[in-house]
Design a protein around this motif. Structure first.
Motif, PDB file in Angstrom:
ATOM      1  N   ASP A  11      33.370   0.021  -8.310  1.00  0.00           N
ATOM      2  CA  ASP A  11      32.351   1.022  -8.617  1.00  0.00           C
ATOM      3  C   ASP A  11      31.788   1.727  -7.383  1.00  0.00           C
ATOM      4  O   ASP A  11      31.212   2.807  -7.504  1.00  0.00           O
ATOM      5  N   GLY A  12      31.906   1.092  -6.232  1.00  0.00           N
ATOM      6  CA  GLY A  12      31.350   1.683  -5.014  1.00  0.00           C
ATOM      7  C   GLY A  12      29.886   1.369  -4.782  1.00  0.00           C
ATOM      8  O   GLY A  12      29.332   1.742  -3.745  1.00  0.00           O
ATOM      9  N   TYR A  13      29.245   0.685  -5.726  1.00  0.00           N
ATOM     10  CA  TYR A  13      27.826   0.354  -5.603  1.00  0.00           C
ATOM     11  C   TYR A  13      27.511  -0.935  -6.339  1.00  0.00           C
ATOM     12  O   TYR A  13      28.262  -1.357  -7.236  1.00  0.00           O
ATOM     13  N   LEU A  14      26.396  -1.557  -5.970  1.00  0.00           N
ATOM     14  CA  LEU A  14      25.821  -2.691  -6.691  1.00  0.00           C
ATOM     15  C   LEU A  14      24.367  -2.352  -6.978  1.00  0.00           C
ATOM     16  O   LEU A  14      23.569  -2.192  -6.049  1.00  0.00           O
ATOM     17  N   PHE A  15      24.026  -2.236  -8.247  1.00  0.00           N
ATOM     18  CA  PHE A  15      22.656  -1.944  -8.653  1.00  0.00           C
ATOM     19  C   PHE A  15      21.995  -3.278  -8.968  1.00  0.00           C
ATOM     20  O   PHE A  15      22.255  -3.884 -10.000  1.00  0.00           O
ATOM     21  N   LEU A  16      21.130  -3.734  -8.063  1.00  0.00           N
ATOM     22  CA  LEU A  16      20.506  -5.049  -8.159  1.00  0.00           C
ATOM     23  C   LEU A  16      19.067  -4.893  -8.646  1.00  0.00           C
ATOM     24  O   LEU A  16      18.155  -4.585  -7.861  1.00  0.00           O
ATOM     25  N   ARG A  17      18.878  -5.087  -9.931  1.00  0.00           N
ATOM     26  CA  ARG A  17      17.540  -5.034 -10.500  1.00  0.00           C
ATOM     27  C   ARG A  17      16.710  -6.221  -9.996  1.00  0.00           C
ATOM     28  O   ARG A  17      17.179  -7.354  -9.943  1.00  0.00           O
ATOM     29  N   GLY A  18      15.469  -5.950  -9.591  1.00  0.00           N
ATOM     30  CA  GLY A  18      14.564  -7.029  -9.211  1.00  0.00           C
ATOM     31  C   GLY A  18      15.007  -7.834  -8.014  1.00  0.00           C
ATOM     32  O   GLY A  18      14.684  -9.022  -7.908  1.00  0.00           O
ATOM     33  N   ALA A  19      15.710  -7.219  -7.077  1.00  0.00           N
ATOM     34  CA  ALA A  19      16.179  -7.942  -5.900  1.00  0.00           C
ATOM     35  C   ALA A  19      15.018  -8.332  -4.981  1.00  0.00           C
ATOM     36  O   ALA A  19      15.087  -9.330  -4.273  1.00  0.00           O
ATOM     37  N   LEU A  20      13.979  -7.524  -4.975  1.00  0.00           N
ATOM     38  CA  LEU A  20      12.817  -7.755  -4.125  1.00  0.00           C
ATOM     39  C   LEU A  20      11.602  -8.071  -4.992  1.00  0.00           C
ATOM     40  O   LEU A  20      11.563  -7.732  -6.186  1.00  0.00           O
ATOM     41  N   ASP A  21      10.615  -8.688  -4.395  1.00  0.00           N
ATOM     42  CA  ASP A  21       9.347  -8.950  -5.067  1.00  0.00           C
ATOM     43  C   ASP A  21       8.602  -7.616  -5.226  1.00  0.00           C
ATOM     44  O   ASP A  21       8.303  -6.956  -4.217  1.00  0.00           O
ATOM     45  N   PRO A  22       8.307  -7.182  -6.461  1.00  0.00           N
ATOM     46  CA  PRO A  22       7.598  -5.909  -6.642  1.00  0.00           C
ATOM     47  C   PRO A  22       6.273  -5.850  -5.881  1.00  0.00           C
ATOM     48  O   PRO A  22       5.864  -4.783  -5.421  1.00  0.00           O
ATOM     49  N   GLY A  23       5.621  -7.012  -5.741  1.00  0.00           N
ATOM     50  CA  GLY A  23       4.368  -7.033  -5.006  1.00  0.00           C
ATOM     51  C   GLY A  23       4.544  -6.645  -3.553  1.00  0.00           C
ATOM     52  O   GLY A  23       3.706  -5.928  -2.971  1.00  0.00           O
ATOM     53  N   ASP A  24       5.648  -7.088  -2.947  1.00  0.00           N
ATOM     54  CA  ASP A  24       5.925  -6.708  -1.566  1.00  0.00           C
ATOM     55  C   ASP A  24       6.216  -5.212  -1.457  1.00  0.00           C
ATOM     56  O   ASP A  24       5.810  -4.554  -0.484  1.00  0.00           O
ATOM     57  N   VAL A  25       6.915  -4.671  -2.447  1.00  0.00           N
ATOM     58  CA  VAL A  25       7.231  -3.241  -2.443  1.00  0.00           C
ATOM     59  C   VAL A  25       5.960  -2.415  -2.580  1.00  0.00           C
ATOM     60  O   VAL A  25       5.723  -1.466  -1.821  1.00  0.00           O
ATOM     61  N   HIS A  26       5.130  -2.766  -3.554  1.00  0.00           N
ATOM     62  CA  HIS A  26       3.877  -2.034  -3.742  1.00  0.00           C
ATOM     63  C   HIS A  26       2.970  -2.187  -2.520  1.00  0.00           C
ATOM     64  O   HIS A  26       2.235  -1.255  -2.156  1.00  0.00           O
ATOM     65  N   GLY A  27       3.026  -3.360  -1.890  1.00  0.00           N
ATOM     66  CA  GLY A  27       2.220  -3.584  -0.700  1.00  0.00           C
ATOM     67  C   GLY A  27       2.619  -2.665   0.438  1.00  0.00           C
ATOM     68  O   GLY A  27       1.754  -2.097   1.127  1.00  0.00           O
ATOM     69  N   PHE A  28       3.922  -2.481   0.637  1.00  0.00           N
ATOM     70  CA  PHE A  28       4.357  -1.582   1.698  1.00  0.00           C
ATOM     71  C   PHE A  28       4.041  -0.135   1.348  1.00  0.00           C
ATOM     72  O   PHE A  28       3.654   0.649   2.220  1.00  0.00           O
ATOM     73  N   ARG A  29       4.174   0.213   0.071  1.00  0.00           N
ATOM     74  CA  ARG A  29       3.830   1.575  -0.343  1.00  0.00           C
ATOM     75  C   ARG A  29       2.356   1.864  -0.054  1.00  0.00           C
ATOM     76  O   ARG A  29       2.004   2.950   0.420  1.00  0.00           O
ATOM     77  N   ALA A  30       1.501   0.875  -0.317  1.00  0.00           N
ATOM     78  CA  ALA A  30       0.072   1.051  -0.053  1.00  0.00           C
ATOM     79  C   ALA A  30      -0.185   1.181   1.448  1.00  0.00           C
ATOM     80  O   ALA A  30      -1.008   2.006   1.880  1.00  0.00           O
ATOM     81  N   TYR A  31       0.509   0.368   2.246  1.00  0.00           N
ATOM     82  CA  TYR A  31       0.377   0.470   3.700  1.00  0.00           C
ATOM     83  C   TYR A  31       0.782   1.863   4.171  1.00  0.00           C
ATOM     84  O   TYR A  31       0.092   2.481   4.987  1.00  0.00           O
ATOM     85  N   TYR A  32       1.898   2.373   3.669  1.00  0.00           N
ATOM     86  CA  TYR A  32       2.343   3.713   4.041  1.00  0.00           C
ATOM     87  C   TYR A  32       1.280   4.742   3.669  1.00  0.00           C
ATOM     88  O   TYR A  32       0.954   5.629   4.483  1.00  0.00           O
ATOM     89  N   GLY A  33       0.748   4.637   2.459  1.00  0.00           N
ATOM     90  CA  GLY A  33      -0.257   5.587   2.005  1.00  0.00           C
ATOM     91  C   GLY A  33      -1.482   5.614   2.901  1.00  0.00           C
ATOM     92  O   GLY A  33      -1.998   6.678   3.250  1.00  0.00           O
ATOM     93  N   ARG A  34      -1.945   4.423   3.292  1.00  0.00           N
ATOM     94  CA  ARG A  34      -3.101   4.346   4.193  1.00  0.00           C
ATOM     95  C   ARG A  34      -2.767   4.930   5.566  1.00  0.00           C
ATOM     96  O   ARG A  34      -3.592   5.611   6.189  1.00  0.00           O
ATOM     97  N   SER A  35      -1.566   4.656   6.029  1.00  0.00           N
ATOM     98  CA  SER A  35      -1.191   5.068   7.384  1.00  0.00           C
ATOM     99  C   SER A  35      -1.137   6.581   7.528  1.00  0.00           C
ATOM    100  O   SER A  35      -1.583   7.138   8.539  1.00  0.00           O
ATOM    101  N   VAL A  36      -0.562   7.256   6.532  1.00  0.00           N
ATOM    102  CA  VAL A  36      -0.388   8.710   6.655  1.00  0.00           C
ATOM    103  C   VAL A  36      -1.593   9.491   6.140  1.00  0.00           C
ATOM    104  O   VAL A  36      -1.637  10.719   6.288  1.00  0.00           O
ATOM    105  N   ALA A  37      -2.570   8.809   5.562  1.00  0.00           N
ATOM    106  CA  ALA A  37      -3.733   9.497   4.999  1.00  0.00           C
ATOM    107  C   ALA A  37      -4.457  10.403   5.994  1.00  0.00           C
ATOM    108  O   ALA A  37      -4.904  11.498   5.622  1.00  0.00           O
ATOM    109  N   PRO A  38      -4.608  10.007   7.282  1.00  0.00           N
ATOM    110  CA  PRO A  38      -5.314  10.897   8.216  1.00  0.00           C
ATOM    111  C   PRO A  38      -4.665  12.264   8.398  1.00  0.00           C
ATOM    112  O   PRO A  38      -5.318  13.196   8.884  1.00  0.00           O
ATOM    113  N   SER A  39      -3.410  12.409   7.993  1.00  0.00           N
ATOM    114  CA  SER A  39      -2.742  13.708   8.113  1.00  0.00           C
ATOM    115  C   SER A  39      -3.151  14.678   7.016  1.00  0.00           C
ATOM    116  O   SER A  39      -2.759  15.849   7.041  1.00  0.00           O
TER     117      SER A  39
END
Length: 269
Positions: free
Chosen positions: A40-68
């Motif tokens: 197939d050329g790809y592996l689609f891995l559902r739930g490979a990461l902890d969603p909490g860790d993903v949302h946590g990094f997204r929140a960190y990114y949001g806070r970091s770029v907010a001053p712009s």
């Protein structure tokens, strides 16, 4: 209506399909996963990461770029670029996210030995309504950017938060890695440039193939080979799309030296 760089995709069953997740029965079967990746050329891995860790990094990114001012409608693009390339990309939070055990240990198991994570890692922030040629990632396969190393490098595309189809996630051209590999071996590629085309519907017609899409969720990860043709859709949703592209390979294989500096959109790759 799905678009990419302003081109309207043909949503008929002949030209649009669904990305198929790896079945649970194969998740811990390395041979089965390699067979699937070759086919197939790809592996689609559902739930490979902890969603909490993903949302946590997204929140960190949001806070970091907010001053712009990116969230207020009065964005200072120069300030945003400064924060992204001087703080977020080289920062310890991003490094830890990309080398977290759920990713690092999976690659060590899948590749069967010591692995190497390329230092050049990309974060894509796509705002709602952005469109036109050059906005979404055009159709390409990764090897054209990685000629100085092994062709056995694997890419992980990770949505940093939920990414339903209208939000503009990655899409894959079904089965076209087989044709790409044959053309690479024969030296008959018509366009050996970095991107193939922005015209996704035209490329699907040329290959008589379907673009595969999915409603991605926080925690999902797609792994694809260096020959797999992929692109991104336009974000026609009401929220921004955030994602990251990272690349792992066997440490013993040749490494593209150009990918060992932190990503910058002026790095020439």
């Amino acid at each position: 209506m799905l678009t990419s760089n302003g081109y309207v995709l043909d949503e008929s069953a002949r030209r649009l399909g669904e990305l198929q997740p790896v079945p649970d029965a194969e998740r811990h079967d390395r041979d089965a996963l390699w067979d699937r990746l070759r086919r197939d050329g790809y592996l689609f891995l559902r739930g490979a990461l902890d969603p909490g860790d993903v949302h946590g990094f997204r929140a960190y990114y949001g806070r970091s770029v907010a001053p712009s001012g990116v969230w207020t409608g009065a964005e200072d693009r120069a300030e945003y670029r400064h924060i992204l390339f001087r703080q977020v990309v080289p920062g310890p939070e991003y490094a830890a996210f990309c080398a977290q055990p759920a990713v690092r240990d999976w690659y060590a198991w899948f590749l069967g030995g010591e692995t190497f994570l390329h230092r050049r890692k990309l974060i894509r922030h796509v705002r709602p309504g952005e469109s036109g040629v050059g906005t979404a990632t055009q159709a390409h396969y990764d090897l054209v950017y990685l000629r100085e190393g092994t062709d056995r490098v694997l890419s992980s595309w990770i949505p940093l938060g939920d990414c339903p189809v209208p939000r503009g996630g990655l899409t894959y051209l079904e089965g076209c890695h087989h044709r790409v590999m044959a053309q690479e071996r024969a030296g008959t590629l018509k366009l050996p440039a970095t991107s193939i085309t922005a015209d996704l519907p035209g490329l699907a017609d040329e290959h008589d193939a379907r673009w595969l899409v999915a409603d991605y969720e926080a925690g999902d990860m797609v792994v694809h080979s260096a020959y797999t043709v992929h692109a991104a859709l336009d974000n026609v949703d009401d929220d921004y799309r955030l994602s990251t592209d990272i690349r792992y390979q066997r440490a013993a294989d040749p490494i593209d030296w150009r990918w060992q500096q932190h990503w910058h959109d002026r790095d020439g790759l």
